[in-house]
Scaffold this motif. Sequence first.
Motif, PDB file in Angstrom:
ATOM      1  N   ARG A   1     -16.011   1.358  13.235  1.00 51.61           N
ATOM      2  CA  ARG A   1     -16.917   1.581  12.111  1.00 51.61           C
ATOM      3  C   ARG A   1     -16.238   1.226  10.787  1.00 51.61           C
ATOM      4  NH1 ARG A   1     -18.619   6.451  13.405  1.00 51.61           N
ATOM      5  NH2 ARG A   1     -20.536   5.709  14.346  1.00 51.61           N
ATOM      6  N   ALA A   2     -14.928   1.437  10.721  1.00 51.92           N
ATOM      7  CA  ALA A   2     -14.184   1.139   9.492  1.00 51.92           C
ATOM      8  C   ALA A   2     -13.823  -0.344   9.381  1.00 51.92           C
ATOM      9  CB  ALA A   2     -12.917   1.982   9.436  1.00 51.92           C
ATOM     10  N   GLY A   3     -14.219  -1.144  10.366  1.00 47.60           N
ATOM     11  CA  GLY A   3     -13.991  -2.579  10.289  1.00 47.60           C
ATOM     12  C   GLY A   3     -12.719  -3.065  10.936  1.00 47.60           C
ATOM     13  N   ALA A   4     -12.003  -2.185  11.633  1.00 45.28           N
ATOM     14  CA  ALA A   4     -10.790  -2.611  12.334  1.00 45.28           C
ATOM     15  C   ALA A   4     -11.175  -3.328  13.631  1.00 45.28           C
ATOM     16  CB  ALA A   4      -9.895  -1.421  12.623  1.00 45.28           C
ATOM     17  N   VAL A   5     -10.295  -4.208  14.092  1.00 51.82           N
ATOM     18  CA  VAL A   5     -10.555  -5.033  15.276  1.00 51.82           C
ATOM     19  C   VAL A   5      -9.491  -4.708  16.320  1.00 51.82           C
ATOM     20  CG1 VAL A   5     -10.813  -7.371  16.163  1.00 51.82           C
ATOM     21  CG2 VAL A   5     -11.500  -6.850  13.808  1.00 51.82           C
TER      22      VAL A   5
ATOM     23  N   THR B   1       6.737   1.543  18.664  1.00 49.45           N
ATOM     24  CA  THR B   1       5.743   1.214  17.651  1.00 49.45           C
ATOM     25  C   THR B   1       5.720  -0.314  17.562  1.00 49.45           C
ATOM     26  OG1 THR B   1       5.114   1.546  15.337  1.00 49.45           O
ATOM     27  CG2 THR B   1       7.469   1.453  15.808  1.00 49.45           C
ATOM     28  N   SER B   2       4.748  -0.895  16.860  1.00 46.46           N
ATOM     29  CA  SER B   2       4.548  -2.348  17.002  1.00 46.46           C
ATOM     30  C   SER B   2       4.478  -3.114  15.689  1.00 46.46           C
ATOM     31  CB  SER B   2       3.272  -2.604  17.812  1.00 46.46           C
ATOM     32  OG  SER B   2       3.519  -2.491  19.185  1.00 46.46           O
TER      33      SER B   2
ATOM     34  N   ASN C   1      -7.625  -5.853   9.565  1.00 45.60           N
ATOM     35  CA  ASN C   1      -7.034  -4.642  10.141  1.00 45.60           C
ATOM     36  C   ASN C   1      -7.144  -4.751  11.660  1.00 45.60           C
ATOM     37  OD1 ASN C   1      -6.362  -2.037  11.009  1.00 45.60           O
ATOM     38  ND2 ASN C   1      -7.197  -1.087   9.155  1.00 45.60           N
ATOM     39  N   LEU C   2      -6.012  -4.770  12.336  1.00 42.33           N
ATOM     40  CA  LEU C   2      -5.958  -4.886  13.788  1.00 42.33           C
ATOM     41  C   LEU C   2      -5.373  -3.609  14.375  1.00 42.33           C
ATOM     42  CD1 LEU C   2      -4.452  -8.493  13.945  1.00 42.33           C
ATOM     43  CD2 LEU C   2      -6.869  -7.866  14.131  1.00 42.33           C
ATOM     44  N   TYR C   3      -5.956  -3.140  15.488  1.00 44.35           N
ATOM     45  CA  TYR C   3      -5.450  -1.890  16.079  1.00 44.35           C
ATOM     46  C   TYR C   3      -5.402  -1.999  17.591  1.00 44.35           C
ATOM     47  CZ  TYR C   3     -10.026  -0.137  17.770  1.00 44.35           C
ATOM     48  OH  TYR C   3     -11.206   0.052  18.439  1.00 44.35           O
ATOM     49  N   GLN C   4      -4.605  -1.108  18.170  1.00 49.82           N
ATOM     50  CA  GLN C   4      -4.524  -1.001  19.628  1.00 49.82           C
ATOM     51  C   GLN C   4      -4.431   0.468  20.019  1.00 49.82           C
ATOM     52  OE1 GLN C   4      -0.899  -2.541  21.380  1.00 49.82           O
ATOM     53  NE2 GLN C   4       0.424  -1.505  19.905  1.00 49.82           N
TER      54      GLN C   4
ATOM     55  N   VAL D   1       0.719   7.919  24.601  1.00 51.54           N
ATOM     56  CA  VAL D   1      -0.289   6.947  24.191  1.00 51.54           C
ATOM     57  C   VAL D   1      -0.570   7.143  22.710  1.00 51.54           C
ATOM     58  CG1 VAL D   1      -2.652   6.103  24.513  1.00 51.54           C
ATOM     59  CG2 VAL D   1      -1.304   6.867  26.485  1.00 51.54           C
ATOM     60  N   MET D   2      -0.650   6.051  21.988  1.00 58.44           N
ATOM     61  CA  MET D   2      -0.836   6.112  20.539  1.00 58.44           C
ATOM     62  C   MET D   2      -1.841   5.054  20.104  1.00 58.44           C
ATOM     63  SD  MET D   2       2.203   5.755  17.738  1.00 58.44           S
ATOM     64  CE  MET D   2       1.897   5.787  15.989  1.00 58.44           C
ATOM     65  N   LYS D   3      -2.630   5.394  19.105  1.00 59.48           N
ATOM     66  CA  LYS D   3      -3.425   4.382  18.418  1.00 59.48           C
ATOM     67  C   LYS D   3      -2.642   3.957  17.208  1.00 59.48           C
ATOM     68  CE  LYS D   3      -5.530   4.594  14.998  1.00 59.48           C
ATOM     69  NZ  LYS D   3      -5.204   4.075  13.632  1.00 59.48           N
ATOM     70  N   ASP D   4      -2.300   2.671  17.137  1.00 62.68           N
ATOM     71  CA  ASP D   4      -1.633   2.174  15.938  1.00 62.68           C
ATOM     72  C   ASP D   4      -2.413   0.989  15.398  1.00 62.68           C
ATOM     73  OD1 ASP D   4      -0.628   1.240  18.427  1.00 62.68           O
ATOM     74  OD2 ASP D   4       1.079   0.275  17.489  1.00 62.68           O
ATOM     75  N   ALA D   5      -2.673   1.030  14.087  1.00 63.86           N
ATOM     76  CA  ALA D   5      -3.424  -0.018  13.391  1.00 63.86           C
ATOM     77  C   ALA D   5      -2.558  -0.575  12.271  1.00 63.86           C
ATOM     78  CB  ALA D   5      -4.722   0.545  12.822  1.00 63.86           C
ATOM     79  N   TYR D   6      -2.816  -1.837  11.910  1.00 62.65           N
ATOM     80  CA  TYR D   6      -2.009  -2.523  10.911  1.00 62.65           C
ATOM     81  C   TYR D   6      -2.931  -3.375  10.046  1.00 62.65           C
ATOM     82  CZ  TYR D   6       1.453  -1.168  14.359  1.00 62.65           C
ATOM     83  OH  TYR D   6       2.219  -0.442  15.241  1.00 62.65           O
ATOM     84  N   SER D   7      -2.827  -3.180   8.741  1.00 64.85           N
ATOM     85  CA  SER D   7      -3.667  -3.945   7.818  1.00 64.85           C
ATOM     86  C   SER D   7      -2.842  -5.018   7.118  1.00 64.85           C
ATOM     87  CB  SER D   7      -4.318  -3.025   6.786  1.00 64.85           C
ATOM     88  OG  SER D   7      -3.348  -2.321   6.031  1.00 64.85           O
TER      89      SER D   7
END
Length: 580
Positions: free
Chosen positions: A63-67, A109-110, A131-134, A156-162
Amino acid sequence: MKASQFLISTLKEAPADAEVASHRLMMRAGMIKKLGAGIYTYMPMGLRVIRKVEAIVREEMNRAGAVELTMPVVQPAELWQESGRFQAYGPELLRIKDRHERDFVVQPTSEEAITDIGRQELRSYRQLPKNLYQIQTKFRDERRPRFGLMRGREFVMKDAYSFDRDLEAAKRSYQQMGQAYRAIFDRFGLRYRAVAADSGAIGGDVSQEFQVIAATGEDAIVYCPDSEYAANMEKAEALAPAGPRAAAAQAMTRVPTPGKATCEDVAQLLGVALTTTVKSLVLATDQHDDRGNVVKTQVWLLLVRGDHGLNEIKAGKVPGLDGFRFATVPEIEAHFGTKPGYLGPIGLKQPVKIVADREVALMADWICGANEEDYHLTGVNWGRDLPEPDTVADLRNVVEGDLSPDGKGRLAIERGIEVGHIFVLGTKYSVPMNATFLDEDGKPKPFQMGCYGIGITRLPAAAIEQNNDERGIIWPDAIAPFTVVLCPIGMDRSADVKAAAEKLHDELAAAGIDVMLDDRGERPGAMFADWELIGVPHRVVISDRGLKEGQLEYQHRRDTAASKVAVGEVLDFLRGRLAA
């Protein structure tokens, strides 16, 4: 879902090594099984919780536009060498070699991997922001894994990077993620605080933690009840006291303090307030040559009021103290002429740099070690007995009742569990890894980046720490393994109970309600105990007696007693409770 088709593996007792409520209850409820130190199998009941956490996170990130994408768990060391973290990260980074003796890491972390993607795929300012996330498995080789999923090695972690054009745009992405995180944690139904934080090993200048409030939390959260101010203990500023410094009223005196090596003992011996004492902490910084050999060591003396604690993160931000270590006993003896416990800034054998906490810099007539075993000095004053400190800085942890840095009240402290962290990274990774894009003027510029993490498998543990009682877990509806459990009494003996239970199960499932029918034929006491331990929030009991009266029994997991609901109204009743 029917219990006979599922795997329910509850235990009466928790393993002896389970220290905190979440660890004990997740093991007893059959949600996790230990495979090795800090490594757990997510059993079907626990995996359902994790999948619900993932679904909420995924919905709000999208919803926030991350892919979404997925990056490898095992990554080439070359990327980490480019950023400098292969050497700097420390022993928590699991380093491995393949059959060709090439270096790899198991990702904690990535940042490096995503920066590599950014420099290959995002070539123009027209592609920004992005913004990309996994949602991916991570591994940190914790020295002492403990508390189950709270501090495991594999998680398990959700990490996103803008990726943004400039710092202003990066801060907009950061604010957008902050809003998305609030939406995520609001949906979880947990009490939490968003607090200003230090960026730590990830890096960057601006960061915020999301802390689930729990008495057993490892982190101290500092906040002002009368304002919006909130920070973790590492970040919370201790304001300088109102000046000016009082005039000296005592002569400096050397007093015997045999065997009294702590400020508390000295204050008690002398019959004075602990607040009149000053503790001495000795640090050292080393300069290295190109081969890593130490060529010069600088010793530092940090002075903190006797009732205050040193904040090591703040100390590390004092100019010159980056990368400090605590001085060795030989170094202390060489500079102070005595062993620790009787140290002070007067009568040094060799010069040191003195850093005084803001509070100490305004003290008069204070007490410190005399640099002589079994002796202290009283009536010490700046300017008269010793020069002003080389540096004055905020060195201490705040305490309850300190003035809030925003000037709107006094500080309070509660415990929390960190479940999310957002950062503005700036160019910490893009510059060393040469990750650039062509800006509007046709010139290459480094990406301004942000990083946003959520502990997917830590969240259920944090939720349990906040929501449990003597009977077991109390899940919020949004992340419960099942939302409703149907408990038929004598289902194997009564055709009416069996028919009513299966009919209600099918109606609830058709309405999109996550329902479990316990068809195992357990005795009522054992059946109820299992589901109270597992923590399903809504329970409906179906019995012959109730059916004859045209009623079923409903009880929320937090309720102390059941309430009657007409058979024909139970579906609407449950819909109403779930909507509330």
